[in-house]
Design a protein around this motif. Structure first.
Motif, PDB file in Angstrom:
ATOM      1  N   THR A 360     -82.963 -25.398  25.337  1.00 37.65           N
ATOM      2  CA  THR A 360     -82.576 -25.540  26.736  1.00 37.65           C
ATOM      3  C   THR A 360     -82.166 -24.175  27.277  1.00 37.65           C
ATOM      4  O   THR A 360     -81.460 -23.426  26.593  1.00 37.65           O
ATOM      5  CB  THR A 360     -81.391 -26.514  26.884  1.00 37.65           C
ATOM      6  OG1 THR A 360     -81.772 -27.786  26.369  1.00 37.65           O
ATOM      7  CG2 THR A 360     -80.981 -26.669  28.336  1.00 37.65           C
ATOM      8  N   VAL A 361     -82.620 -23.847  28.489  1.00 36.50           N
ATOM      9  CA  VAL A 361     -82.269 -22.566  29.089  1.00 36.50           C
ATOM     10  C   VAL A 361     -80.868 -22.678  29.688  1.00 36.50           C
ATOM     11  O   VAL A 361     -80.645 -23.416  30.646  1.00 36.50           O
ATOM     12  CB  VAL A 361     -83.278 -22.155  30.172  1.00 36.50           C
ATOM     13  CG1 VAL A 361     -82.897 -20.798  30.756  1.00 36.50           C
ATOM     14  CG2 VAL A 361     -84.693 -22.128  29.611  1.00 36.50           C
ATOM     15  N   ARG A 362     -79.924 -21.950  29.081  1.00 34.24           N
ATOM     16  CA  ARG A 362     -78.554 -21.930  29.573  1.00 34.24           C
ATOM     17  C   ARG A 362     -78.111 -20.493  29.802  1.00 34.24           C
ATOM     18  O   ARG A 362     -78.625 -19.579  29.160  1.00 34.24           O
ATOM     19  CB  ARG A 362     -77.596 -22.580  28.575  1.00 34.24           C
ATOM     20  CG  ARG A 362     -77.754 -24.078  28.402  1.00 34.24           C
ATOM     21  CD  ARG A 362     -76.608 -24.625  27.539  1.00 34.24           C
ATOM     22  NE  ARG A 362     -76.713 -26.070  27.379  1.00 34.24           N
ATOM     23  CZ  ARG A 362     -77.410 -26.674  26.430  1.00 34.24           C
ATOM     24  NH1 ARG A 362     -78.073 -25.939  25.550  1.00 34.24           N
ATOM     25  NH2 ARG A 362     -77.451 -27.992  26.350  1.00 34.24           N
ATOM     26  N   VAL A 363     -77.156 -20.333  30.690  1.00 33.54           N
ATOM     27  CA  VAL A 363     -76.475 -19.056  30.848  1.00 33.54           C
ATOM     28  C   VAL A 363     -75.002 -19.284  30.565  1.00 33.54           C
ATOM     29  O   VAL A 363     -74.352 -20.116  31.211  1.00 33.54           O
ATOM     30  CB  VAL A 363     -76.676 -18.475  32.263  1.00 33.54           C
ATOM     31  CG1 VAL A 363     -75.753 -17.273  32.477  1.00 33.54           C
ATOM     32  CG2 VAL A 363     -78.126 -18.045  32.457  1.00 33.54           C
ATOM     33  N   ARG A 364     -74.488 -18.578  29.567  1.00 34.12           N
ATOM     34  CA  ARG A 364     -73.084 -18.679  29.197  1.00 34.12           C
ATOM     35  C   ARG A 364     -72.309 -17.582  29.916  1.00 34.12           C
ATOM     36  O   ARG A 364     -72.623 -16.394  29.781  1.00 34.12           O
ATOM     37  CB  ARG A 364     -72.909 -18.568  27.685  1.00 34.12           C
ATOM     38  CG  ARG A 364     -73.624 -19.685  26.931  1.00 34.12           C
ATOM     39  CD  ARG A 364     -73.198 -19.789  25.485  1.00 34.12           C
ATOM     40  NE  ARG A 364     -73.839 -20.940  24.846  1.00 34.12           N
ATOM     41  CZ  ARG A 364     -73.389 -22.177  24.916  1.00 34.12           C
ATOM     42  NH1 ARG A 364     -72.275 -22.422  25.612  1.00 34.12           N
ATOM     43  NH2 ARG A 364     -74.025 -23.171  24.329  1.00 34.12           N
ATOM     44  N   LEU A 365     -71.321 -17.976  30.690  1.00 32.19           N
ATOM     45  CA  LEU A 365     -70.545 -17.036  31.487  1.00 32.19           C
ATOM     46  C   LEU A 365     -69.441 -16.420  30.637  1.00 32.19           C
ATOM     47  O   LEU A 365     -68.866 -17.085  29.769  1.00 32.19           O
ATOM     48  CB  LEU A 365     -69.924 -17.740  32.696  1.00 32.19           C
ATOM     49  CG  LEU A 365     -70.894 -18.501  33.607  1.00 32.19           C
ATOM     50  CD1 LEU A 365     -70.125 -19.107  34.770  1.00 32.19           C
ATOM     51  CD2 LEU A 365     -71.997 -17.592  34.115  1.00 32.19           C
ATOM     52  N   PRO A 366     -69.114 -15.148  30.884  1.00 31.14           N
ATOM     53  CA  PRO A 366     -67.974 -14.551  30.190  1.00 31.14           C
ATOM     54  C   PRO A 366     -66.668 -15.179  30.677  1.00 31.14           C
ATOM     55  O   PRO A 366     -66.639 -15.888  31.693  1.00 31.14           O
ATOM     56  CB  PRO A 366     -68.067 -13.069  30.574  1.00 31.14           C
ATOM     57  CG  PRO A 366     -68.791 -13.062  31.879  1.00 31.14           C
ATOM     58  CD  PRO A 366     -69.757 -14.215  31.816  1.00 31.14           C
TER      59      PRO A 366
END
Length: 404
Positions: A360-366
């Motif tokens: 799954t394409v995810r973006v993990r935020l800092p």
């Protein structure tokens, strides 16, 4: 409130103003990452002849049509063709030629059988199964057919492109010159990173951030120094940059305070201002202009704001300066892992790290995001865009974004 265009409008305006920096010829060993300035068409086929894919024997497939475990076919060996040599004999019925990987296929042969699938001695080779015509032969032009377009002007010379140029005998390709981009840091509070920091001062992080991102994207940064909060000093640095460089970037002094002098210094240098602020967060405060075909970019003094505006609106124009054909970032749609707690009255950009670990394409935020939070961007390789007027971003909300 003064009109501020959205980031796409500002980006497109800069793209219209940008002009490639010119061309030069560079020896191929120093061309990695450079941008080709002229289409490359294959002047010769690669490979230039049919050649063997394996060490083995070149023969006629028809001679093995009746071969089987109980009725093997034995062929007489005519000679040997090592790589780099030319065949000295044509293959006829009942014969074969020993051949090494990369060697030209002898006339009359239409297949190659690897050593390990045969029994052989000095004078003969035995095959125990039928072979198909064309087997284990790399055909002439299989990699590049003569006359084919191989690399387009504006393409970055990656390892495969560099090898392709070498295979065509192109030793000094015409490439776009690396654009030189001047960097000016403003603000009386700013001191150099390697200097002493007294009370009330901050070290110049914007210089190093911009130098890193410019080099990464095919530009040559040229640091022009600190200009404080002096209108005349800022103007002088802009003039120097326009004389020596293909574009100039300034950080600081682009808001509306008493000491925000960058836009006025730009105008005093003859720069025609095209944009004064962009409706985005972080990175709203900015000023873009042009003089004599050269871009002058004023960015926020806040480190994260400066970088985000650069990624979203400025970088495509600098890629055009570098001659690249593909200048826009690669877009993605990704789920936001962890969500984001704040509302977004205007378009908001969130830096993060692309995660494809489970398909799954995810973006993990800092953990932290903000105009002055530079450390949150360490290791980030993507940004997602929260539309203007949005409330808090819930866990796994899918947003558009782009790769950095």
């Amino acid at each position: 409130m003064e009109y501020k265009p959205d980031y796409l409008t500002a980006r497109n305006l800069l793209l219209e103003l940008a002009v490639p920096a010119g061309t030069e010829r560079v020896p191929l060993p120093r061309c990695g990452g450079r941008v080709l300035a002229r289409d490359l068409t294959a002047g010769e086929a690669v490979p230039p002849f049919d050649r063997s894919a394996y060490d083995g024997y070149a023969l006629r497939a028809a001679d093995t049509a009746q071969a089987g475990g109980e009725r093997p076919v034995t062929l007489r060996i005519l000679g040997e063709v090592p790589a780099g040599a030319c065949p000295s004999a044509a293959v006829e019925a009942g014969t074969a030629v020993k051949i090494l990987t990369g060697a030209p296929i002898p006339p009359g042969a239409d297949t190659v059988v690897p050593f390990e699938r045969t029994r052989f001695d000095e004078n003969s080779v035995t095959v125990s199964a039928p072979l198909k015509a064309g087997g284990n032969i790399v055909r002439r032009g299989e990699d590049a057919a003569q006359g084919a377009l191989l690399v387009r002007a504006g393409d970055v010379l990656d390892p495969a492109a560099a090898g392709t140029l070498a295979a065509q005998g192109v030793w000094e390709p015409l490439v776009y010159r690396l654009p030189e981009v001047g960097i000016v840091s403003t603000g009386n509070e700013v001191v150099e990173a390697d200097g002493d920091r007294t009370e009330g001062k901050i070290r110049n992080s914007n210089r190093s951030s911009l130098e890193a991102v410019l080099r990464k994207n095919g530009c040559l940064p040229r640091y022009l120094g600190l200009a404080g909060d002096s209108l005349e000093a800022i103007r002088a640095r802009i003039e120097e940059g326009l004389e020596r460089c293909d574009a100039v970037i300034l950080t600081g002094g682009v808001s509306v305070g008493d000491y925000d002098l960058t836009p006025a210094a730009m105008e005093r240098s003859g720069v025609e201002l095209a944009v004064r602020g962009v409706a985005m967060k972080p990175g709203m405060a900015c000023a873009y202009g042009v003089r004599d075909g050269k871009l002058v970019i004023g960015l926020s003094g806040n480190p994260a704001s400066s970088l985000m505006n650069f990624y979203a609106a400025v970088l495509p124009a600098l890629k055009k300066l570098a001659g690249r054909r593909e200048v826009l970032p690669r877009e993605i749609t990704a789920a936001v892992a962890g969500g984001f707690p704040k509302s977004s009255p205007m378009t908001r950009f969130l830096l993060g790290t692309l995660d494809l670990s489970d398909g799954t394409v995810r973006v993990r935020l800092p953990g932290r995001q903000g105009n002055a939070v530079l450390t949150g961007g360490i290791g980030c390789d993507a940004a997602v865009i929260v539309p203007a007027g949005s409330g808090p971003v819930e866990e796994q909300t899918r947003l558009r974004g782009f790769l950095l």
